[in-house]
Write a protein that holds these residues in place. Structure first.
Motif, mmCIF file in Angstrom:
data_model
loop_
_atom_site.group_PDB
_atom_site.id
_atom_site.type_symbol
_atom_site.label_atom_id
_atom_site.label_comp_id
_atom_site.label_asym_id
_atom_site.label_seq_id
_atom_site.Cartn_x
_atom_site.Cartn_y
_atom_site.Cartn_z
ATOM 1 N N UNK A 289 1.108 17.380 9.089
ATOM 2 C CA UNK A 289 1.430 16.034 9.543
ATOM 3 C C UNK A 289 2.557 15.429 8.705
ATOM 4 N N UNK A 290 2.453 15.619 7.402
ATOM 5 C CA UNK A 290 3.471 15.055 6.510
ATOM 6 C C UNK A 290 4.844 15.653 6.823
ATOM 7 N N UNK A 291 4.868 16.955 6.945
ATOM 8 C CA UNK A 291 6.146 17.608 7.214
ATOM 9 C C UNK A 291 6.745 17.174 8.540
ATOM 10 N N UNK A 292 5.891 17.076 9.538
ATOM 11 C CA UNK A 292 6.390 16.636 10.840
ATOM 12 C C UNK A 292 7.021 15.255 10.753
ATOM 13 N N UNK A 293 6.338 14.366 10.047
ATOM 14 C CA UNK A 293 6.856 12.995 9.936
ATOM 15 C C UNK A 293 8.204 12.967 9.225
ATOM 16 N N UNK B 65 14.051 13.118 13.222
ATOM 17 C CA UNK B 65 15.467 12.713 13.146
ATOM 18 C C UNK B 65 15.597 11.358 12.429
ATOM 19 N N UNK B 66 14.727 10.454 12.793
ATOM 20 C CA UNK B 66 14.679 9.170 12.081
ATOM 21 C C UNK B 66 13.307 9.078 11.417
ATOM 22 N N UNK B 67 13.192 9.571 10.210
ATOM 23 C CA UNK B 67 11.863 9.575 9.581
ATOM 24 C C UNK B 67 11.417 8.164 9.235
ATOM 25 N N UNK C 52 11.446 16.537 -1.107
ATOM 26 C CA UNK C 52 12.500 16.495 -0.095
ATOM 27 C C UNK C 52 13.590 15.504 -0.452
ATOM 28 N N UNK C 53 13.471 14.907 -1.620
ATOM 29 C CA UNK C 53 14.537 14.037 -2.066
ATOM 30 C C UNK C 53 14.420 12.583 -1.644
ATOM 31 N N UNK C 54 13.299 12.218 -1.090
ATOM 32 C CA UNK C 54 13.086 10.798 -0.780
ATOM 33 C C UNK C 54 12.879 10.052 -2.089
ATOM 34 N N UNK D 261 11.003 5.559 1.034
ATOM 35 C CA UNK D 261 9.695 5.703 1.665
ATOM 36 C C UNK D 261 8.633 5.009 0.817
ATOM 37 N N UNK D 262 7.986 4.029 1.416
ATOM 38 C CA UNK D 262 6.870 3.367 0.729
ATOM 39 C C UNK D 262 5.568 3.979 1.214
ATOM 40 N N UNK D 263 4.587 4.018 0.334
ATOM 41 C CA UNK D 263 3.321 4.660 0.709
ATOM 42 C C UNK D 263 2.134 3.814 0.239
ATOM 43 N N UNK D 264 1.166 3.682 1.103
ATOM 44 C CA UNK D 264 -0.103 3.043 0.718
ATOM 45 C C UNK D 264 -1.245 3.922 1.209
ATOM 46 N N UNK D 265 -2.216 4.125 0.327
ATOM 47 C CA UNK D 265 -3.365 4.942 0.699
ATOM 48 C C UNK D 265 -4.643 4.125 0.725
ATOM 49 N N UNK D 266 -5.733 4.798 0.931
ATOM 50 C CA UNK D 266 -7.053 4.170 0.921
ATOM 51 C C UNK D 266 -7.915 4.829 -0.148
ATOM 52 N N UNK D 267 -8.584 4.064 -0.931
ATOM 53 C CA UNK D 267 -9.671 4.462 -1.837
ATOM 54 C C UNK D 267 -9.475 4.113 -3.298
ATOM 55 N N UNK D 268 -8.233 3.893 -3.698
ATOM 56 C CA UNK D 268 -7.955 3.548 -5.089
ATOM 57 C C UNK D 268 -8.599 4.521 -6.067
ATOM 58 N N UNK D 269 -8.226 5.767 -5.939
ATOM 59 C CA UNK D 269 -8.772 6.788 -6.836
ATOM 60 C C UNK D 269 -8.114 6.703 -8.213
#
Lengths: 333, 333
Positions: free
Chosen positions: A231-235, A239-241, A263-265, A271-279
């Motif tokens: 899924x990550x790779x596909x995203x 063309x416009x990630x 990948x150099x982001x 790219x901003x990222x937010x997850x769930x669970x606060x591990x």
DNA sequence: AATATTTCTGCAAACCTTTGCAAAAGCGAT
DNA sequence: ATCGCTTTTGCAAAGGTTTGCAGAAATATT
């Protein structure tokens, strides 16, 4: 070596079984001298009461069964601690079971708990549970049931949940404030209702911001590493990630960051990222990962309280507690 | 609603309890037609056998009790999975208990398992357990006992352990190869014998390299955050701070890296770090953390196998399995 | 039709504990 | 000694299941 029972003690002291039983329970009817003799011999023989017999007689086991997908997930380990803390305070015991996200194991564990005549069951359903007959059975048998963390609307009982819709909504709002306009979501299995709920929250936030929904930006994965990576790779190969990703779990978010960095982001710029669970790992990564903290321990406490409430009530209750999650902002957003 | 028992079914079908019992167990003596009738009614009534009664009668519960300090520690969560996988294959069930590192809770849980007449107990003792009467009692009662991960030499029984001495020794060797000559150790509580063992390994490696032992470089902590932070600060504030630290756990190692980075240490150049446990976060940190990987799942598998072995043997065994740990080298060393 | 054989079912004991009720023992007062 | 009272103990049933053995029913054999 034979089992040491009340009879062993009674015979050796020339007393009756009932006297010994009462003596050990410190019943006021029994003479002090007798009590002392009995207790002394019991200790010497390593007598341990057989709770199977006792529970059989009293038709209740003073035990609460807790069933979770995996204790390896810190959320569940913490929730269980919350449950235990409350439950044991009230003289009950806890039996912990895991299903490893397997429907079959869930059915089996529930069956096992019922056959043990537990006083109640606290459950977080497996990701692959789509039939609920085993839960209806629990309810038919008048065994108190509390669902937590993962909802299941088909089953009517008390529940402790997180405001998943709102949590996802707010995460997207954060992205929008950062002027991110290409926001993706990597969610869990569709039949997991909390996954759905987060998806709706995500969609609603986009809608409210007048952004079009781009289906390429929505990926649903199971919890296997392979499916996540795919899924990550596909995203990222679009063309416009996307320039922001909300993920169903920190595990997915962490993997996303690792891959994106490769990948150099630049994060959070590209790219901003937010997850769930606060591990715990979230704070240790570079960049640190923003995450939605779920009150896991508190969830356990509430679930335990609901079960206790139901144990002392006659008619079945179906109360719902929605706990607030908290978005912890770190470098990744 | 009354409890559904064999009698309920028997009465309704005009059969005897024993016939119903046998029918449900698919006993060859019972006619097909009867079986079908019985099974059908049992299903319709949601009959669930009462295992309390069954186990009481058979004086054995086909249950293995597993007692660990905290399921929140991934090592234990994984070990439990290993145990469950094996145990359930052999028709046994598992009951999971945690002690939260409390001696009192450990005693209580063991007592509870004994009173449930479990077939065997797999235990990793609490960090604060220094008396063993509760374990001697288990042995006196002929209940198979297997200790894992944390050793306890005072108790003679089967054990599954890691080569802690060697693991620590090799970690120090790695430091030496990197030309580190001021090597510190942050260990766990002294009464935890595996902590001792690692300390000895550390000392032996220094000795073999003809390095003097510097007591300032040895800190022993309990598992509270405060005590860990204190130790780290003390070490790094020394006039001549260490240039390598081996820690008892990854949690300590991670904290060490965070603090060291704050203080301007460059890792691994100024300070190399190796931890124990190979947690998932290790790979995510910057720098990534070198760690000693312990075969947690495998430990569970071995413990389960030892218990099963003992269950099918007459005399008590006391076999010891030492599993190999693996040093995973990453950036921090 | 009677006997022998096989197939199927039921009785009753056992597992260990708890508890209401009855009975025994202790004891002071008559 | 006898009565009445309190203190202390024992009897027996109950809880639900499993299982050896005996007995009943069905079938086969003579």
């Amino acid at each position: 070596m034979n089992e040491i029972t009340l009879k062993t003690i009674a015979d050796q002291l020339g007393l009756s079984i009932s006297t010994v039983s009462r003596a050990l329970k410190n019943h006021p009817d029994i003479k002090q001298a007798t009590k002392q003799k009995v207790v002394a011999l019991a200790q010497q023989l390593d007598y341990e009461p057989n709770s199977l017999a006792a529970q059989l007689l009293q038709r209740k086991s003073k035990t609460i069964g807790v069933v979770v997908p995996k204790i390896l997930y810190p959320l569940y380990a913490l929730a269980i601690t919350g449950i235990e803390d409350i439950i044991t305070q009230h003289g009950y015991q806890v039996v912990i079971c895991q299903t490893q996200e397997s429907y079959a194991k869930e059915v089996e564990q529930i069956k096992r708990l019922l056959s043990f005549r537990v006083s109640g069951i606290i459950l977080s359903i497996s990701a692959y549970t789509t039939q609920y007959e085993h839960l209806y059975k629990v309810i038919r048998k008048n065994t108190p049931l509390v669902l937590f963390n993962r909802d299941c609307q088909e089953v009517e009982c008390s529940k402790v949940l997180i405001d998943n819709h709102k949590a996802a909504y707010e995460a997207v709002r954060v992205f929008l404030e950062l002027n991110k306009n290409r926001i993706a979501y990597i969610g869990g299995p569709t039949y997991l209702q909390i996954s759905q709920r987060r998806l709706y929250g995500y969609q609603k936030a986009l809608e409210d911001a007048n952004l079009d929904l781009n289906l390429d930006y929505i990926k649903l994965v199971d919890f296997e590493k392979q499916s996540i990576d795919e899924a990550i790779h596909q995203l990222l190969a679009l063309p416009t990630p996307p320039n922001a990703i909300l993920t169903f779990s920190d595990q997915i978010a962490q993997a996303t960051i690792v891959v994106a960095k490769q990948k150099g982001f630049s994060i959070p710029h590209d790219l901003a990222v937010i997850g769930f669970n606060n591990e715990r790992a979230d704070e240790l990564m570079t960049p640190t990962l923003s995450s939605i903290d779920q009150p896991a321990y508190q969830m356990g406490v509430c679930a335990a309280e609901l079960i206790l409430k139901q144990l002392s009530s006659e008619q079945p209750l179906s109360e719902q507690i929605i706990l607030k999650s908290t978005l912890i902002r770190r470098q990744s957003a």
